[in-house]
Design an enzyme around this catalytic site. Structure first.
Site, mmCIF file in Angstrom:
data_model
loop_
_atom_site.group_PDB
_atom_site.id
_atom_site.type_symbol
_atom_site.label_atom_id
_atom_site.label_comp_id
_atom_site.label_asym_id
_atom_site.label_seq_id
_atom_site.Cartn_x
_atom_site.Cartn_y
_atom_site.Cartn_z
ATOM 1 C CE LYS A 175 -2.855 3.091 2.515
ATOM 2 N NZ LYS A 175 -2.124 4.164 1.830
ATOM 3 C CB SER A 229 3.959 10.244 10.796
ATOM 4 O OG SER A 229 2.845 9.416 11.090
ATOM 5 C CG ASN A 230 8.129 9.245 15.140
ATOM 6 O OD1 ASN A 230 8.638 9.635 14.091
ATOM 7 N ND2 ASN A 230 8.815 8.664 16.095
ATOM 8 C CB VAL A 232 1.087 6.306 11.098
ATOM 9 C CG1 VAL A 232 0.669 5.002 10.441
ATOM 10 C CG2 VAL A 232 0.128 7.421 10.741
ATOM 11 C CD GLU A 250 14.140 3.014 9.305
ATOM 12 O OE1 GLU A 250 14.462 4.191 9.593
ATOM 13 O OE2 GLU A 250 14.699 2.028 9.792
ATOM 14 C CB CYS A 284 12.973 10.699 7.592
ATOM 15 S SG CYS A 284 13.759 9.407 6.670
ATOM 16 C CD GLU A 385 10.446 14.295 10.592
ATOM 17 O OE1 GLU A 385 9.439 13.683 10.974
ATOM 18 O OE2 GLU A 385 11.336 13.785 9.885
HETATM 19 C C1 UN1 Z 1 17.677 9.589 1.558
HETATM 20 O O1 UN1 Z 1 18.029 10.446 2.356
HETATM 21 O O2 UN1 Z 1 18.078 9.572 0.406
HETATM 22 O O3 UN1 Z 1 11.645 8.937 4.206
HETATM 23 C C2 UN1 Z 1 16.749 8.500 1.967
HETATM 24 C C3 UN1 Z 1 12.829 9.287 4.196
HETATM 25 C C4 UN1 Z 1 13.878 8.237 4.434
HETATM 26 C C5 UN1 Z 1 14.691 7.948 3.254
HETATM 27 C C6 UN1 Z 1 15.794 8.929 3.045
HETATM 28 N N1 UN1 Z 1 13.243 7.031 4.909
HETATM 29 O O4 UN1 Z 1 13.112 10.441 3.977
#
Ligand code: UN1
Length: 483
Positions: A175, A229-230, A232, A250, A284, A385
């Site tokens: 998804k 997001s943190n 979710v 992540e 991120c 963030e």
């Molecule tokens: C990058 O910096 O090229 O969602 C990858 C994001 C990270 C991936 C970054 N999980 O921004």
């Protein structure tokens, strides 16, 4: 040209059972509907999961080398479609075209890396206390894996989850964020054209609250890999832990750079601005704050301002654009809100901070690249963030102070130090609380062969890509043969 995206279940493109759709809008020009994507229900999800479960029976029996051959084919097909897929993704989420092309090429490299993984080690032979016994381990698939991906890397993130899931013998229910549902469908079609058997990869569009939550609750989904997001991520963790299923998250970052007085200031300023503003700060891994040693603060600040003011903002498909729009109205509202907070908290606005006035920007979610000076580490803009093109400058006396302040944050994804002093580089590498550490480099970026992920609240403490992917996408069997 409006594109329509269906679900892909058991090797076929099918409509959602209730026939409803979500629109995907171009954030550079809100008058353009890029396309429509299915707004699926739990029943559609169940069809996808059952298809994945059935397909898993024979997929896991194929040799990993044979599975790898499908990934090699997919890599070749993707490589032949870089321009088309990059253009669709830019229209869906706004990233400038050359960055998006780079990302699709990264996707090709990811597929090739994991295709080869089918030829690498999958277990160990261990000595047994019984001298005649043969004791070994073997990595086996987990089963049906749910993959939930964000809009900010609409090609690379899905591929760095799907490719390892498949090579290790799992089947997939995928998804994507609705904002980039059409790009995601193009990726799925790449696998389809590569001849991957029906049901091995299933693609289901819809709202996170319905399909994402449905995956968390579905007993036949044995693992979920999520980037987002943190907020979710936490719900996924709670739901998956409650039914004893595996999860990998992540999530956010608040990534610092530290600039010492012996640094190459041009390099440091260029890479700090690139790290903060690339992809409109919607990574991120984006650089979010720079801790700068007092003696070089003003010189560094001047260079940063000059560089930021030279960035050209506009639609990602136009030539000569450095920074595209934010991806959605929610994103724009949230970034504007943070800029207001920075001003209220007493930070000094050094550059940007406004909605750009140019005619090419009037129909989209644009914001100027923004720099704040005189920031302190306890201001909201230095803590949370922002996920937008906002950089904070903070004055420090020493490396020790900078590391202490940088570590005083809930996140720990990436961090960078600019210095020519090797001893300081090692101190930083040891003491900084970050999963990704750079010396004289940008905070962002990832290579398919290297583990990717963060410490503290940035992840669920597992890593993606490279050999680390094996930890999540397989489980270990320990086998003893007594002759
Ligand atoms: C990058 O910096 O090229 O969602 C990858 C994001 C990270 C991936 C970054 N999980 O921004």
């Amino acid at each position: 040209m409006t594109l329509t995206t269906l679900n892909f279940i058991n090797g076929e493109w099918v409509s959602a059972q209730n026939g409803s759709f979500i629109r995907s809008i171009n954030p550079s020009d809100l008058n353009e509907v890029v396309g429509t994507i299915a707004d699926s229900t739990i029943e559609d999800l169940d069809d996808a999961v059952q298809a994945a479960k059935r397909a898993g029976v024979s997929w896991r029996k194929l040799s990993a080398v044979d599975r790898g051959n499908f990934l090699h084919k997919a890599a070749d097909i993707l490589e032949n479609n870089v321009d088309e897929i990059a253009e669709i993704a830019t229209r869906e989420m706004g990233k400038v075209l050359h960055e998006m092309k780079g990302e699709v090429k990264r996707g090709v490299a990811i597929l090739r890396y994991f295709a080869q993984e089918g030829m690498r080690q999958t277990g160990e032979v261990l000595p047994s206390a019984q001298s005649n016994n043969f004791l070994y381990t073997k990595r086996v698939p987990i089963g049906v894996v749910g993959i939930i991906t964000p809009w900010n890397f609409p090609v690379a993130i899905p591929l760095w989850k799907i490719a390892p899931a498949l090579i290790y013998g799992n089947t997939v229910v995928f998804k994507s964020a609705s904002e980039t549902g059409i790009t995601a469908a193009k990726l799925v079609e790449v696998f389809n054209q590569a001849g991957i058997p029906g049901g091995v990869i299933n693609f289901i569009n819809g709202k996170g609250s319905v399909i994402g939550q449905g995956m968390v609750e579905h007993n036949d989904i044995h693992a979920i890999s999520f980037t987002g997001s943190n907020e979710v991520g936490k719900q996924i963790a709670i739901g998956m832990a409650a039914r004893g299923a595996k999860y990998q998250l992540e999530m956010g970052g608040k990534n610092p750079v530290i600039v010492l007085e012996d640094a190459d200031l041009d390099l440091a300023a260029n890479l700090t601005v690139l790290g903060a503003m690339k992809q409109t700060g919607q990574r991120c891994t984006a650089t979010s704050k720079a801790f700068v040693q007092r003696s070089v603060y003003d010189r560094f600040k001047e260079r940063v301002i000059e560089k930021v003011q030279s960035l050209k903002v506009g639609p990602g498909l136009f030539n000569g654009i450095d920074m595209g729009p934010l991806a959605s109205k929610n994103q724009l509202d949230s970034v504007v809100d943070y800029i207001d907070k920075g001003l209220t908290e007493g930070a000094t606005l050094l550059a940007g901070g406004r909605i750009p006035m140019g005619s090419e920007c009037k129909n989209g979610f644009f914001i100027e690249p923004t720099v704040f000076g005189n920031v302190t580490n306890n201001m909201v803009i230095a803590k949370e963030e922002i996920f937008g093109p906002v950089l904070c400058l903070i004055k420090v006396e020493s490396l020790d102070e900078a590391i202490e302040l940088a570590n005083d944050n809930m996140y720990g994804l990436s961090a960078s130090l600019f210095t020519k002093d090797l001893a300081k580089a090692f101190i930083f590498a040891d003491q900084i609380e970050a999963g990704l550490v750079q010396i004289n480099g940008e905070t962002g970026g990832a290579e398919p062969q290297a583990p990717f992920g963060g410490m503290k609240a940035s992840s669920s403490h597992s890593r993606e890509q490279g050999q680390a992917a094996k930890e999540f996408f397989t489980t270990i069997k320990t086998i003893t043969i007594t002759p």
